[in-house]
Scaffold this active site. Structure first.
Site, PDB file in Angstrom:
ATOM      1  N   TYR A 142      18.929  68.035  83.034  1.00  0.00           N
ATOM      2  CA  TYR A 142      18.724  68.248  81.599  1.00  0.00           C
ATOM      3  C   TYR A 142      19.978  67.832  80.869  1.00  0.00           C
ATOM      4  CZ  TYR A 142      17.976  70.713  77.141  1.00  0.00           C
ATOM      5  OH  TYR A 142      17.833  71.024  75.807  1.00  0.00           O
ATOM      6  N   ASP A 237      27.537  63.920  82.799  1.00  0.00           N
ATOM      7  CA  ASP A 237      27.250  64.959  81.809  1.00  0.00           C
ATOM      8  C   ASP A 237      27.885  66.255  82.318  1.00  0.00           C
ATOM      9  OD1 ASP A 237      24.245  66.411  80.275  1.00  0.00           O
ATOM     10  OD2 ASP A 237      26.375  66.904  80.167  1.00  0.00           O
ATOM     11  N   LYS A 265      29.845  73.711  75.608  1.00  0.00           N
ATOM     12  CA  LYS A 265      30.042  75.036  76.184  1.00  0.00           C
ATOM     13  C   LYS A 265      31.504  75.483  76.224  1.00  0.00           C
ATOM     14  CE  LYS A 265      25.796  74.379  78.832  1.00  0.00           C
ATOM     15  NZ  LYS A 265      24.812  75.312  78.267  1.00  0.00           N
TER      16      LYS A 265
HETATM   17  P1  KE4 Z   1      23.396  72.012  74.084  1.00  0.00           P
HETATM   18  O1  KE4 Z   1      22.794  71.047  73.107  1.00  0.00           O
HETATM   19  O2  KE4 Z   1      22.409  73.124  74.459  1.00  0.00           O
HETATM   20  O3  KE4 Z   1      24.758  72.539  73.628  1.00  0.00           O
HETATM   21  O4  KE4 Z   1      23.716  71.218  75.434  1.00  0.00           O
HETATM   22  C1  KE4 Z   1      22.672  70.503  76.054  1.00  0.00           C
HETATM   23  C2  KE4 Z   1      23.017  70.306  77.520  1.00  0.00           C
HETATM   24  C3  KE4 Z   1      23.487  69.076  77.930  1.00  0.00           C
HETATM   25  N1  KE4 Z   1      23.819  68.852  79.218  1.00  0.00           N
HETATM   26  C4  KE4 Z   1      23.713  69.833  80.141  1.00  0.00           C
HETATM   27  C5  KE4 Z   1      24.089  69.548  81.561  1.00  0.00           C
HETATM   28  C6  KE4 Z   1      23.242  71.115  79.773  1.00  0.00           C
HETATM   29  O5  KE4 Z   1      23.119  72.088  80.713  1.00  0.00           O
HETATM   30  C7  KE4 Z   1      22.895  71.367  78.440  1.00  0.00           C
HETATM   31  C8  KE4 Z   1      22.358  72.702  77.965  1.00  0.00           C
HETATM   32  N2  KE4 Z   1      22.304  73.730  78.948  1.00  0.00           N
HETATM   33  C9  KE4 Z   1      21.269  74.720  78.739  1.00  0.00           C
HETATM   34  C10 KE4 Z   1      21.313  75.682  79.924  1.00  0.00           C
HETATM   35  N3  KE4 Z   1      20.840  75.124  81.105  1.00  0.00           N
HETATM   36  C11 KE4 Z   1      21.436  75.419  77.443  1.00  0.00           C
HETATM   37  C12 KE4 Z   1      20.653  76.687  77.314  1.00  0.00           C
HETATM   38  C13 KE4 Z   1      19.548  76.547  76.303  1.00  0.00           C
HETATM   39  O6  KE4 Z   1      18.907  75.472  76.277  1.00  0.00           O
HETATM   40  O7  KE4 Z   1      19.332  77.524  75.551  1.00  0.00           O
END
Ligand code: KE4
Length: 426
Positions: A142, A237, A265
């Site tokens: 993801y 990523d 994060k």
């Molecule tokens: P954000 O847009 O949520 O800040 O980041 C997206 C993203 C990009 N790349 C990786 C590897 C990620 O894990 C994420 C987002 N992680 C999720 C948890 N697995 C966020 C939690 C959520 O979607 O509420």
């Protein structure tokens, strides 16, 4: 009704699913989401005063635990002089310098406001820099919700991706190709079938959105070599692994060089921050000095920079936290395996650094197909048994447990005791 139940009843009337991000709705595990009112160290409290040992940690940002005094002070000292200006501030310079100091192979950074934005921008830069359109990603990884990343495997596996969400057009999805994590041959087939067309391969160096699946030996280096052979860029990523696996992230931990790296994060310290970074030659192609456009009102927001920089400075000053977090995660993983064996539970436990994940399957989990064999109903029962015992886990099988430096030996002992009882109750 509990206060969380009352709040959720109101929430679903004004927020889709009652939440601002889907996974928080507890749909994969059932029951009512807990509305959190306070976090301190490794613990959180909900609106009904119930205390939990927290292994979500805001999905990774709280690597030092909640409400770290030095981070709160940095935020307070900054915000009393104003929250946002839309003009350069010294903190943005210090933040970029700090990231360049900590992370291998990067010379320049652009701050954005989320991991999604970081990935979306890095993909655009890779396409702009190479003049190529296609991107290879991995099923089960993801990378946020930008259109090009919300793509599933298409029928013609060697051709176009299919939209993985309503609202994503075929046009937006067609240039995203899907490979299999830990399967270099699947990447090579796509590169060979699309000669000179692949701008980049984007990968989570540790897949932490299908649970936790570490890269097999040679996988990441193999991607590096395939990208070099085909003139494609390699994007790590590191929204999760960045500053978590090591101070220098996965590039340091695995000794593999990426061309572009995305972050989120931890670099926000709990505030909304993302970033993408790379060599000067690549990054100077980004506006205003280059032809690849990207912008953002709150990018480099000084209050967010204050929080993120404070967190990075603490991580730099206390590198021992990485060994502590890894040891803590190994302790939990070892005890989970012992409990599974004792109760003949079909479980796998993957752990790397401060990340771990229990799966309810007898199949070793080294790829997405194996992760999908996990009994998600059993995970849901395990989740709720642990919640009842004051341990707050990810409300989905396909997420990670995030261990922080704030988790104490008492937390770990309480966690493995709860797990022993929960596994026995399955
Ligand atoms: P954000 O847009 O949520 O800040 O980041 C997206 C993203 C990009 N790349 C990786 C590897 C990620 O894990 C994420 C987002 N992680 C999720 C948890 N697995 C966020 C939690 C959520 O979607 O509420």
């Amino acid at each position: 009704m509990t206060k969380s139940e009352q709040l959720f009843e109101r929430a679903v009337k004004v927020l889709p699913g009652g939440v601002n991000s889907p996974v928080r709705a507890f749909r994969a595990v059932g029951g009512n989401p807990r509305f959190v009112v306070k976090g301190k160290g490794s613990h959180i409290w909900d609106e009904d005063g119930v205390e939990y040992i927290d292994y979500v940690g805001s999905w990774g940002p709280m690597v030092l635990g909640h409400s770290h005094p030095d981070i709160l002070k940095a935020v307070y000292d900054r915000m009393v002089n104003g929250l946002s200006f839309g003009a350069p501030t010294a903190l943005e310079v210090k933040m970029a310098e700090k990231m360049v100091e900590m992370v291998p192979n990067i010379e320049m950074v652009r701050m954005v406001n989320s991991g999604t934005e970081a990935v979306m921008s890095a993909v655009r830069l890779a396409r702009g820099a190479t003049g190529r359109d296609k991107i290879i990603k991995f099923e089960g990884c993801y990378h946020g919700h930008s259109d090009a990343m919300l793509v599933g495997a298409g029928s013609g596996a060697l051709t176009q991706g299919e939209p993985d969400s309503k609202g994503v057009t075929k046009g937006a999805a067609q240039d995203t190709l899907m490979a299999q994590y830990n399967d270099l041959a699947s990447v090579e087939r796509l590169l060979d079938a699309n000669p000179g067309q692949v701008a980049a391969v984007i990968v989570e160096p540790v897949a932490a959105n299908m649970g936790v699946v570490p890269p097999k030996d040679g996988f990441l280096q193999g991607l590096r070599e395939l990208c070099d052979k085909h003139g494609s860029l390699l994007i790590f990523d590191e929204v999760i692994t960045g500053f978590r696996l090591a101070a220098g992230g996965a590039q340091e931990y695995f000794g593999v060089r990426a061309d572009l790296v995305t972050f989120g994060k931890i670099i926000g310290g709990g505030m909304p921050v993302g970033a993408y970074a790379g060599t000067r030659a690549l990054m100077e192609q980004v506006a205003p000095c280059g032809p690849v456009y990207q912008a953002g009102t709150l990018s480099g927001n000084p209050v967010a920079m204050a929080a993120g920089l404070a967190q990075l400075e603490i991580l730099t000053a206390h590198p021992e936290v990485y060994h502590k977090m890894e040891t803590s995660a190994q302790y939990i993983a070892d005890h989970l395996r012992e409990s599974a064996k004792k109760h003949s539970a079909k479980m796998q436990v993957n752990q790397i650094g401060s990340l771990l994940c229990p799966y309810f399957t007898e199949t070793p989990v080294d790829c997405f197909a194996a992760a999908k064999t996990s009994d998600t109903k059993k995970y849901a029962k395990y989740f709720n048994e642990m919640l009842l015992r004051g341990v707050y886990l990810a409300p989905s099988q396909f997420e990670a447990m995030f261990v922080s430096s704030a988790h104490t030996q008492d937390d770990l002992a309480a966690t493995v005791k709860a797990a022993e009882e929960s596994i026995a109750a399955l």
